[in-house]
Design a protein around this motif. Structure first.
Motif, short mmCIF file in Angstrom:
data_model
loop_
_atom_site.label_atom_id
_atom_site.label_comp_id
_atom_site.label_asym_id
_atom_site.label_seq_id
_atom_site.Cartn_x
_atom_site.Cartn_y
_atom_site.Cartn_z
N UNK A 76 2.76 -2.62 -11.50
CA UNK A 76 2.10 -1.19 -11.94
C UNK A 76 2.69 -0.54 -13.12
N UNK A 77 1.86 -0.42 -13.65
CA UNK A 77 2.26 0.33 -14.75
C UNK A 77 3.40 1.20 -14.91
N UNK A 78 4.62 1.58 -14.80
CA UNK A 78 5.30 2.69 -15.62
C UNK A 78 5.12 4.04 -16.29
N UNK A 89 3.21 5.64 -2.20
CA UNK A 89 3.99 6.78 -3.19
C UNK A 89 3.97 7.29 -4.70
N UNK A 90 3.08 6.69 -5.17
CA UNK A 90 3.58 6.41 -7.01
C UNK A 90 2.28 7.56 -6.82
N UNK A 91 1.82 7.24 -5.83
CA UNK A 91 -0.52 8.10 -6.51
C UNK A 91 0.33 9.12 -6.20
N UNK A 92 0.77 9.40 -5.55
CA UNK A 92 1.28 10.66 -4.67
C UNK A 92 2.51 11.73 -5.43
N UNK A 93 3.23 10.96 -6.31
CA UNK A 93 4.16 11.95 -7.33
C UNK A 93 3.58 11.70 -8.75
N UNK A 94 2.32 11.25 -8.77
CA UNK A 94 1.45 11.42 -10.34
C UNK A 94 0.43 12.68 -9.01
N UNK A 95 -0.07 13.06 -8.66
CA UNK A 95 -0.72 13.79 -8.25
C UNK A 95 0.29 15.55 -7.99
N UNK A 96 1.56 14.88 -7.37
CA UNK A 96 1.94 16.35 -7.17
C UNK A 96 2.49 16.39 -8.79
N UNK A 128 11.39 4.80 -9.47
CA UNK A 128 11.50 3.18 -8.91
C UNK A 128 10.85 3.49 -7.73
N UNK A 129 9.50 3.91 -6.80
CA UNK A 129 8.57 2.85 -6.15
C UNK A 129 8.08 1.79 -7.34
N UNK A 130 7.15 2.40 -8.78
CA UNK A 130 6.81 1.13 -9.28
C UNK A 130 7.86 -0.14 -10.14
N UNK A 131 9.30 0.59 -9.66
CA UNK A 131 10.42 -0.63 -10.00
C UNK A 131 9.85 -1.47 -8.45
N UNK A 132 10.04 -0.91 -8.02
CA UNK A 132 10.24 -1.24 -6.31
C UNK A 132 8.92 -2.36 -5.86
N UNK A 136 0.37 -1.36 -0.26
CA UNK A 136 0.02 -0.36 0.08
C UNK A 136 0.86 1.14 -0.09
N UNK A 137 1.90 0.72 0.82
CA UNK A 137 2.29 2.44 1.46
C UNK A 137 3.00 2.86 -0.53
N UNK A 138 4.00 1.57 -1.69
CA UNK A 138 4.04 1.54 -2.66
C UNK A 138 3.58 2.42 -3.25
N UNK A 139 2.11 1.87 -3.59
CA UNK A 139 1.58 2.20 -4.59
C UNK A 139 1.10 3.60 -4.12
#
Length: 150
Positions: free
Chosen positions: A139-141, A74-81, A113-117, A69-72
């Motif tokens: 997840x799709x980078x 983090x991906x969403x947070x980066x997308x929002x920013x 990086x988060x997607x890959x992790x 959940x944390x990694x997913x």
């Protein structure tokens, strides 16, 4: 040399070879019976025990579950920013536009990086069972938007 002597020598040779083989078999049986060959199976037993201890640990299960959940997230947070910065960029000054572009580039790298992790952990045999069923398998980078829960 008489034929009888040759046969007698061959018979003694067979007995000698049989005796050596017999002793070797007894040695191997003794080594396994008394634990002397335990070092042969130690790597396999150690890996199995390590996996059972890790996977069986409630703390590991909970941590791994939350980690997905944390990694997913983090991906969403980066997308929002990234999206917020792209909106700001439309009305930004030249200097601010350059700063925004640098920030977007850094956020895209962080997102990848988060997607890959996430994908690496989802592929690990001992972690995969603890990924929530509502989370995606991978997840799709290249996607613009990531959905973490169905």
């Amino acid at each position: 040399m008489a034929m009888g002597q040759v046969r007698e020598g061959a018979r003694l040779g067979v007995w000698a070879v049989s005796g050596v083989i017999g002793l070797a078999v007894l040695y191997v049986i003794g080594a396994f019976a008394f634990g002397g060959a335990g070092w042969i199976t130690a790597p396999f037993r150690g890996e199995a025990e390590k996996r059972e201890n890790t996977v069986g640990s409630g703390e590991f299960r909970q941590t791994t579950y939350e980690e997905f959940f944390d990694l997913c997230g983090a991906v969403q947070n980066a997308e929002g920013t990234i999206q917020a910065l792209q909106e700001e960029r439309k009305a930004a000054s030249g200097t601010r536009t350059a700063q925004i572009d640098q920030s977007i580039t850094a956020l895209k790298a962080t997102r990848i990086e988060s997607v890959n992790a996430y994908n690496a952990r989802a592929a690990q045999e001992h972690r995969a069972p603890f990924r929530d069923k509502d989370l995606p398998y991978r997840l799709d980078a290249t996607a613009e938007r990531t959905t973490c829960a169905n």
